[in-house]
Enzyme design. Structure first.
Site, PDB file in Angstrom:
ATOM      1  N   ASP A 174       0.810  -1.217   0.000  1.00 39.75           N
ATOM      2  CA  ASP A 174       0.000   0.000   0.000  1.00 39.75           C
ATOM      3  C   ASP A 174       0.841   1.264   0.000  1.00 39.75           C
ATOM      4  OD1 ASP A 174      -2.355  -1.267   0.093  1.00 39.75           O
ATOM      5  OD2 ASP A 174      -2.898  -0.662   2.122  1.00 39.75           O
ATOM      6  N   LYS A 201      -3.860   2.771  -2.766  1.00 34.39           N
ATOM      7  CA  LYS A 201      -4.883   3.726  -3.151  1.00 34.39           C
ATOM      8  C   LYS A 201      -4.518   5.060  -2.531  1.00 34.39           C
ATOM      9  CE  LYS A 201      -7.628   0.200  -1.808  1.00 34.39           C
ATOM     10  NZ  LYS A 201      -8.772  -0.386  -1.100  1.00 34.39           N
ATOM     11  N   MET A 234      -9.055   8.591   8.496  1.00 36.47           N
ATOM     12  CA  MET A 234      -9.422   9.043   7.157  1.00 36.47           C
ATOM     13  C   MET A 234     -10.554  10.072   7.193  1.00 36.47           C
ATOM     14  SD  MET A 234      -9.206   5.243   5.418  1.00 36.47           S
ATOM     15  CE  MET A 234      -9.964   4.503   6.872  1.00 36.47           C
TER      16      MET A 234
END
Lengths: 257, 257
Positions: free
Chosen positions: A40, A62, A175
């Site tokens: 990641d 991502k 997030m």
């Protein structure tokens, strides 16, 4: 050439919050036996050095607003590379089961009879506040902590934030920095404008930065940092344990209380 | 003889859930520089081998119903041994800031100008369910998880359990197995008798055992295991990901739904 380790299998590994020494011994052992590493954006790339030099290294991260690969593409890649090369290490920031979609990957691999092992990682939810001197639980301040995401499947703020605002649990929101104003509004609606808040960017890394304030002021304070890195929001009385909080209280007593 | 490392300082280290390989590289490095190790009942004692042979090893663990040392006595011991010997490693199960009272110890040491460092550990709250195939978050099942304790300062069930029962968050309750019936009653009051539950004893160790059921049945199922080890309760839809759940559903469909 096939080796004895070369049967298809998946290791879901948590790389921790960023500091490469915050990985477990078990995870390093699995990395050392990788045929393929799928990693990641969040994981520290220094960790890739622990994989054998002949292991394939594939970035599948991502990034905010820009998906390198969709989750379906990652699932397919896990299966393809496991069948072709053998041991796939899926290296994720934090812990694979804390908003990491790790179980989806394990379940997809299982459809192809590819077994998985889960090697937990240090979740940023607890460690990043802790490294700033904020314990997620503390006698007298908080009997529990609630870990939420600002980034739900639908892209909206989780309804759980509305409920968390009505409790005394420490809320840790991952997030969520791009929705900081919306989150503050939810707390304000429940008359919680004075609750202490910390926003911590790039936790456990050299570029770490923190904004300390209260619900009513935190969006502005955090904006002044102008930090675009991944951030963690901590809301609750435990934020008072941060060393800056006493300073703010002394200098801006009226402002904070 | 004084050595260069021999100044008073405190390392609060999380030892993880039990498997000695689930400790971080950073924690092992700190252990290797210890002059004194103060360790809990929960930490795996194999880890003590990573401390230098000349380091003092002192057990300060609290066992259920029998306090070896009070928290005040531990705080005092940290300061005394740091001033006398230098580097004190406080080795705790899980993470020091997840119901570990780590910040209290750091704050007390600070009164004597003894600095601390926090080295996060793998919390059992996430890892122990995960090792049983239960992700604390999963798209479609749970957008958040709430970590609570069954063992509050007052010895009563935390009021937060009452609130958690009214949400869809995964509830992870540490130190709560002796209050399993009370916890189930709280959920039943909110018509949540069918919510899946797992109780996991001795997580990540050879003696690990698990009971899977639903709120209405879990107290009886867990009792049948007759396990007195430390246990973790997981409540929520994510428990359906446990491999036994599908078996129970198939064989006792009426019972579980």
């Amino acid at each position: 050439m096939k080796t004895k380790n070369n049967f298809p299998r998946l290791s879901l590994i948590g790389a921790g919050p960023g500091d490469p020494e915050l990985i477990t011994v078990k995870a390093l052992k699995a990395l050392a036996q990788a045929d393929v590493v799928l990693y990641d954006a969040l994981a520290n790339e220094v960790l890739l050095d622990y994989a054998p030099s002949k292991a394939k290294r594939i970035f599948v991260g991502k990034r905010k607003g820009k998906h390198s690969l969709t989750q379906d593409e990652i699932n397919t890649l896990i299966v393809q590379t496991a069948l072709q090369y053998g041991h796939v290490v899926r290296l994720k920031g934090g812990d694979p089961f804390v908003f990491g979609r790790g179980k989806e990957e394990a379940d997809y691999a299982a459809l192809f009879n590819i077994p998985y092992e889960y090697i937990p990682g240090i979740s940023s939810a607890v460690s990043v506040p802790g490294l700033q001197g904020i314990p997620v639980t503390h006698r007298g301040s908080s009997e529990s902590f609630w870990v939420l995401t600002g980034n739900t499947k639908k892209g909206t703020l989780s309804k759980d934030v509305e409920l968390a605002a009505q409790t005394n649990a420490t809320a840790v929101i991952l997030m969520g920095t791009s929705k900081l104003k919306d989150i503050a509004k939810v707390y304000q609606k429940h008359n919680k404008g004075d609750v202490p808040v910390a926003v911590i960017y790039n936790g456990s890394q050299f570029s770490e930065a923190v904004a300390i304030g209260k619900i009513d002021t935190i969006a502005e304070t955090a904006q002044q940092l102008n930090n675009k890195g991944p951030g963690i929001i901590v809301i609750g009385e435990v934020v008072k344990h941060h060393p800056d909080y006493a300073v703010l209280l002394r200098e801006f007593g009226q402002f904070l209380n």
